[in-house]
Design a protein around this motif. Structure first.
Motif, PDB file in Angstrom:
ATOM      1  N   GLY A 250      42.223  48.314  49.407  1.00 31.55           N
ATOM      2  CA  GLY A 250      43.527  47.741  49.722  1.00 31.55           C
ATOM      3  C   GLY A 250      44.542  48.056  48.650  1.00 31.55           C
ATOM      4  N   ASN A 251      45.436  47.077  48.383  1.00 31.40           N
ATOM      5  CA  ASN A 251      46.596  47.340  47.542  1.00 31.40           C
ATOM      6  C   ASN A 251      46.343  47.075  46.060  1.00 31.40           C
ATOM      7  N   LEU A 252      45.346  47.738  45.509  1.00 27.77           N
ATOM      8  CA  LEU A 252      45.060  47.634  44.080  1.00 27.77           C
ATOM      9  C   LEU A 252      45.355  48.983  43.421  1.00 27.77           C
ATOM     10  N   ARG A 253      45.500  48.953  42.087  1.00 28.51           N
ATOM     11  CA  ARG A 253      45.717  50.218  41.379  1.00 28.51           C
ATOM     12  C   ARG A 253      44.508  51.136  41.463  1.00 28.51           C
ATOM     13  N   ASN A 254      43.321  50.548  41.220  1.00 30.26           N
ATOM     14  CA  ASN A 254      42.090  51.341  41.323  1.00 30.26           C
ATOM     15  C   ASN A 254      41.260  50.793  42.469  1.00 30.26           C
ATOM     16  N   THR A 255      40.744  51.673  43.268  1.00 33.31           N
ATOM     17  CA  THR A 255      39.859  51.229  44.333  1.00 33.31           C
ATOM     18  C   THR A 255      38.555  52.002  44.222  1.00 33.31           C
ATOM     19  N   MET A 270      39.084  41.977  40.472  1.00 33.73           N
ATOM     20  CA  MET A 270      40.306  42.692  40.876  1.00 33.73           C
ATOM     21  C   MET A 270      41.102  43.143  39.660  1.00 33.73           C
ATOM     22  N   GLU A 271      41.119  42.312  38.608  1.00 32.12           N
ATOM     23  CA  GLU A 271      41.917  42.677  37.436  1.00 32.12           C
ATOM     24  C   GLU A 271      41.183  43.648  36.513  1.00 32.12           C
ATOM     25  N   THR A 272      39.905  43.349  36.237  1.00 28.63           N
ATOM     26  CA  THR A 272      39.162  44.190  35.298  1.00 28.63           C
ATOM     27  C   THR A 272      38.929  45.589  35.860  1.00 28.63           C
ATOM     28  N   TYR A 273      38.474  45.662  37.101  1.00 34.64           N
ATOM     29  CA  TYR A 273      38.105  46.969  37.648  1.00 34.64           C
ATOM     30  C   TYR A 273      39.132  47.531  38.624  1.00 34.64           C
ATOM     31  N   GLY A 274      39.872  46.633  39.265  1.00 31.13           N
ATOM     32  CA  GLY A 274      40.868  47.098  40.233  1.00 31.13           C
ATOM     33  C   GLY A 274      42.216  47.367  39.581  1.00 31.13           C
ATOM     34  N   GLY A 275      42.361  46.946  38.321  1.00 30.59           N
ATOM     35  CA  GLY A 275      43.627  47.185  37.628  1.00 30.59           C
ATOM     36  C   GLY A 275      44.778  46.341  38.148  1.00 30.59           C
ATOM     37  N   GLY A 276      44.472  45.351  38.962  1.00 32.81           N
ATOM     38  CA  GLY A 276      45.527  44.481  39.489  1.00 32.81           C
ATOM     39  C   GLY A 276      46.359  45.165  40.565  1.00 32.81           C
ATOM     40  N   LEU A 277      47.401  44.461  40.981  1.00 34.29           N
ATOM     41  CA  LEU A 277      48.276  44.995  42.037  1.00 34.29           C
ATOM     42  C   LEU A 277      49.319  45.913  41.427  1.00 34.29           C
ATOM     43  N   LEU A 278      50.022  46.638  42.267  1.00 34.02           N
ATOM     44  CA  LEU A 278      51.114  47.481  41.779  1.00 34.02           C
ATOM     45  C   LEU A 278      52.214  46.594  41.198  1.00 34.02           C
ATOM     46  N   THR A 279      52.932  47.128  40.219  1.00 37.68           N
ATOM     47  CA  THR A 279      53.993  46.368  39.561  1.00 37.68           C
ATOM     48  C   THR A 279      54.969  45.818  40.598  1.00 37.68           C
ATOM     49  N   GLY A 280      55.327  44.564  40.413  1.00 37.98           N
ATOM     50  CA  GLY A 280      56.329  43.964  41.290  1.00 37.98           C
ATOM     51  C   GLY A 280      55.784  43.418  42.593  1.00 37.98           C
ATOM     52  N   ARG A 281      54.482  43.539  42.790  1.00 38.15           N
ATOM     53  CA  ARG A 281      53.910  42.999  44.024  1.00 38.15           C
ATOM     54  C   ARG A 281      53.134  41.726  43.715  1.00 38.15           C
ATOM     55  N   ASP A 282      53.107  40.824  44.681  1.00 38.81           N
ATOM     56  CA  ASP A 282      52.284  39.620  44.543  1.00 38.81           C
ATOM     57  C   ASP A 282      51.161  39.664  45.563  1.00 38.81           C
ATOM     58  N   LEU A 283      50.105  38.947  45.239  1.00 34.74           N
ATOM     59  CA  LEU A 283      48.966  38.905  46.154  1.00 34.74           C
ATOM     60  C   LEU A 283      49.284  37.995  47.331  1.00 34.74           C
ATOM     61  N   GLN A 284      49.116  38.512  48.543  1.00 36.84           N
ATOM     62  CA  GLN A 284      49.313  37.661  49.719  1.00 36.84           C
ATOM     63  C   GLN A 284      47.991  36.994  50.109  1.00 36.84           C
ATOM     64  N   MET A 285      46.932  37.798  50.177  1.00 37.44           N
ATOM     65  CA  MET A 285      45.613  37.253  50.540  1.00 37.44           C
ATOM     66  C   MET A 285      44.554  38.280  50.185  1.00 37.44           C
ATOM     67  N   VAL A 286      43.306  37.808  50.189  1.00 40.69           N
ATOM     68  CA  VAL A 286      42.177  38.725  50.029  1.00 40.69           C
ATOM     69  C   VAL A 286      41.331  38.571  51.279  1.00 40.69           C
ATOM     70  N   HIS A 287      41.025  39.691  51.916  1.00 45.84           N
ATOM     71  CA  HIS A 287      40.062  39.590  53.011  1.00 45.84           C
ATOM     72  C   HIS A 287      38.726  39.943  52.405  1.00 45.84           C
ATOM     73  N   LEU A 288      37.929  38.894  52.219  1.00 42.78           N
ATOM     74  CA  LEU A 288      36.707  39.013  51.431  1.00 42.78           C
ATOM     75  C   LEU A 288      35.488  39.086  52.337  1.00 42.78           C
ATOM     76  N   GLY A 289      34.649  40.112  52.129  1.00 37.50           N
ATOM     77  CA  GLY A 289      33.364  40.125  52.825  1.00 37.50           C
ATOM     78  C   GLY A 289      33.308  41.008  54.058  1.00 37.50           C
ATOM     79  N   GLY A 290      34.465  41.496  54.510  1.00 35.99           N
ATOM     80  CA  GLY A 290      34.468  42.339  55.701  1.00 35.99           C
ATOM     81  C   GLY A 290      35.293  41.720  56.809  1.00 35.99           C
ATOM     82  N   ALA A 291      35.453  42.467  57.908  1.00 36.41           N
ATOM     83  CA  ALA A 291      36.344  42.042  58.991  1.00 36.41           C
ATOM     84  C   ALA A 291      35.913  40.722  59.615  1.00 36.41           C
ATOM     85  N   ALA A 292      34.605  40.410  59.546  1.00 38.58           N
ATOM     86  CA  ALA A 292      34.108  39.199  60.197  1.00 38.58           C
ATOM     87  C   ALA A 292      34.053  38.012  59.251  1.00 38.58           C
TER      88      ALA A 292
END
Ligand SMILES: Cc1cc2nc3c(=O)[nH]c(=O)nc-3n(C[C@H](O)[C@H](O)[C@H](O)COP(=O)(O)O)c2cc1C
Ligand code: SF4
Ligand code: FES
Lengths: 448, 153
Positions: A250-255, A270-292
């Motif tokens: 999704g919308n992380l610096r590193n995926t 998300m912060e340690t390995y994903g590098g957080g979100l792009l500058t100026g963006r806020d987190l809306q939600m996390v879809h955790l675990g898959g579509a279901a």
């Protein structure tokens, strides 16, 4: 697939990037097939099951069922039993089993042979999704090598244990990840789930006792036998032992995919390995675990990634997907794309799911088109709860989870969509719907 | 196309798998690989050869999205529309493909070179958006990249 390196202990990805997966001798040089030898020559099947039980290993396919317990439930006396590896990897967002199959196929083969010995199965099937052509080729190559080197076939390591393995290709149906649908598919039928009981452990493939395990689950087994249950249990948390592959997307610096011990929080990963979100963006939600699985609001991201902690806040680990969605993405169009998926993938065998997925999808698209009402929100909840209790298989029972959890945590967005700005058309969601319509029209043409 | 009629090839494939348990799906894969799709007479030959009712062969074939009973095109493009690709912007990639080929989803180009359809997750979600063309997966796409990719066919 992007792989994110970590400093910590690796179990299922211990050989990833360190060996040539096409060379069995490189797997052997790193201790490969020693655990199989140990099991066959120095342990009884019961002792293998006890060791896996004691390790605390839980199924990595999504449900988290204790693996040793599942093995011990397999019917004892039968002329033929089967071990089946679930390599269907259909849960959207999940991209982990292919890493194991393409990066260390012998790790999976060894795990299956040990599982076969433990439950008394002489034959195994790996049901791999049809889209994974590289995984299928790699596995077939590795199976041939294992056979040539005496790790598969008759009288393994001079014992009277025989074990053979075959890869079967799926053909594009999410529901075939459900274990009884998968069994139907291997038998050559439409992948429609069976009524349970009987459970596969009693009567599965061709009516014979069968254990179905996920790729990642089985790939843990050689290491558990090698290093012992106590070592394994010391990693992770008390109720979530060992490591898990997570997929940051999704919308992380590193995926990418990475193996971590259970217990870090969603935010830390998300912060340690994903590098957080792009500058100026806020987190809306996390879809955790898959579509279901559930939709997680930002308020819950300090929850540790363990079976028990997530369950306590009404969420689930699923297959390990961490899909970060930033505030620039349209909420309703995301939800609509999810409900569209389940409507399309419902196999149609039972009414609660066949109708439920269709009506939920219809209501959400109506809301997105600006024609929703507050009553629709009640109906969504009713429909979802009805499916949870009455659908035949896990697909229909879990399909409403994203809708129900998002109603719980994002009611304001739903209310805004159905009132106040009523009749305001959500362009993005409507455009997505147009794509969906043309999708249906692409259904197979009838013969005559 | 070599020595024999397509239907002889189907018969040969069926012979190869005959007697194996659960042969139908492997046979359908093999025949589709050979012919590009699964025409009616092929399904009838398979049904007769494996001794399975034709209705069941047809029902099984159409249950699975990777099997097609109609001839699509030389190259089949599948655009992933699942969650991670959705939030990573598959829509722009799809628009670029439609524009470049001048077709809608579910259509083939006039020269039968490309057919466009949607798919669920391809398992490369950390490199979204992704598409498949035939049996290869392409990742990290942008409208520019996908246009260049199509031009290479
Ligand atoms: C609709 C549906 C799809 C599933 N897809 C998968 C899948 O792709 N891979 C998988 O391992 N398990 C999947 N599962 C879970 C399996 O039914 C089963 O629980 C799992 O393979 C058991 O293995 P484990 O105990 O090792 O986790 C799915 C379940 C449902 C209901
Ligand atoms: S719940 Fe859905 S997928 Fe499962 S059997 Fe019923 S219709 Fe099929
Ligand atoms: S969501 Fe598109 S590849 Fe997984």
């Amino acid at each position: 697939m992007n792989y994110i390196e970590t400093d910590g202990v690796k179990i299922v990805l211990r050989n990833f990037g360190k060996i040539d997966p096409l060379k069995v001798e490189e797997y052997v040089a790193r201790g490969g097939y020693e655990s199989l030898k140990k099991a066959l020559t120095a342990m009884t099947p019961e002792a293998v099951i006890e060791e896996v039980k004691a390790s605390g290993l839980r199924g990595r396919g999504g449900a988290g069922f204790p693996t040793g317990l599942k093995w011990s439930f397999t019917k004892k006396d039968a002329d033929q039993k089967y071990i089946v590896c679930n390599a269907d990897e259909g849960e959207p967002g999940t991209a982990k089993d292919r890493l194991i199959m393409t990066g260390d196929p012998h790790g999976l083969i060894e795990g299956m042979a040990i599982a076969g010995y433990a439950i008394g199965a002489t034959k195994g099937f790996i049901y791999c999704r049809g889209e994974y052509t590289t995984s299928i080729n790699t596995l077939n190559h590795a199976i041939n090598q294992a056979r040539e080197n005496g790790f598969l076939g008759e009288n393994l390591f001079g014992t009277d244990f025989t074990f053979n393995l075959e890869v079967r290709s799926g053909a594009g149906a999410y529901v075939c990840g459900e274990e009884t649908a998968l069994i139907e598919s291997i038998e050559g039928h439409r992948g429609m789930p069976r009524f349970k009981p009987p459970f596969p452990g009693g009567a599965g493939l061709w009516g014979k006792p069968t254990v179905v395990n996920n790729v990642e689950t089985l790939a843990n087994v050689p290491v558990i036998l090698d290093k012992g249950a106590d070592w394994y249990k010391s990693i992770g948390t008390e109720k979530s032992a060992g490591t898990k592959i997570f997929i940051l997307c999704g919308n992380l610096r590193n995926t990418g995919a990475l193996e971590l011990p259970f217990g870090m929080t969603v935010r830390e990963v998300m912060e340690t390995y994903g590098g957080g979100l792009l500058t100026g963006r806020d987190l809306q939600m996390v879809h955790l675990g898959g579509a279901a699985s559930g939709i997680m609001p930002p308020a819950l991201i300090d929850t540790p990634l363990t079976y028990e902690d997530l369950q306590a806040v009404g969420q689930g680990l699923g297959s390990g997907v961490i899909l970060a969605i930033d505030d620039q993405k349209d909420f309703m169009s995301y939800i609509c794309s999810n409900t569209h998926f389940f409507e399309h993938e419902s196999c149609g065998k039972c009414t609660p799911c066949r109708e439920g997925t269709a009506r939920i999808n219809e209501i959400l698209h109506r809301i997105a088109a600006g024609d929703g009402t507050l009553e629709d929100l009640d109906n969504l909840k009713d429909l979802g709860e009805m499916m949870q209790i009455s659908a035949l298989c896990g697909l229909g029972q879990a399909a409403p989870t994203p809708v129900l959890t998002s109603l719980e945590h994002f009611m304001d967005k739903y209310v805004e969509a159905v009132s106040g700005k009523k009749n305001e058309v959500n362009e993005e969601a409507v455009a997505t719907e147009a794509i969906h319509k043309s999708y249906y029209e692409a259904a197979p043409i009838k013969l005559d | 196309m070599g020595c024999c009629q397509p239907i002889d090839k189907v018969t040969a494939i069926v012979e190869q798998y005959k007697g194996e348990k659960g042969a139908l799906i492997p046979v359908l894969h093999a025949v589709q690989k050979e012919l590009g799709y699964l025409p009616k007479d092929a399904l009838e030959t398979i049904a007769a050869g494996l001794n399975i009712p034709a209705s069941e062969v047809y029902g099984t074939t159409t249950f699975y999205t990777l099997f097609s009973t109609k001839e699509k095109a030389e190259n089949i493009i599948r655009v992933c529309e699942s969650g991670p690709c959705h939030v990573s912007g598959y829509q722009k990639v799809l628009e670029a493909i439609k524009e470049e080929l001048n077709i809608e989803v579910g259509e083939a180009t006039e020269d039968k070179k490309f057919y466009l359809e949607m798919t669920a997750c391809l398992g490369v979600c950390a490199e979204a958006p992704a598409i498949m063309i035939n049996d290869k997966t392409y990742v990290n796409l942008t409208p520019e990249k996908v246009k260049a990719l199509l031009a290479s066919f």
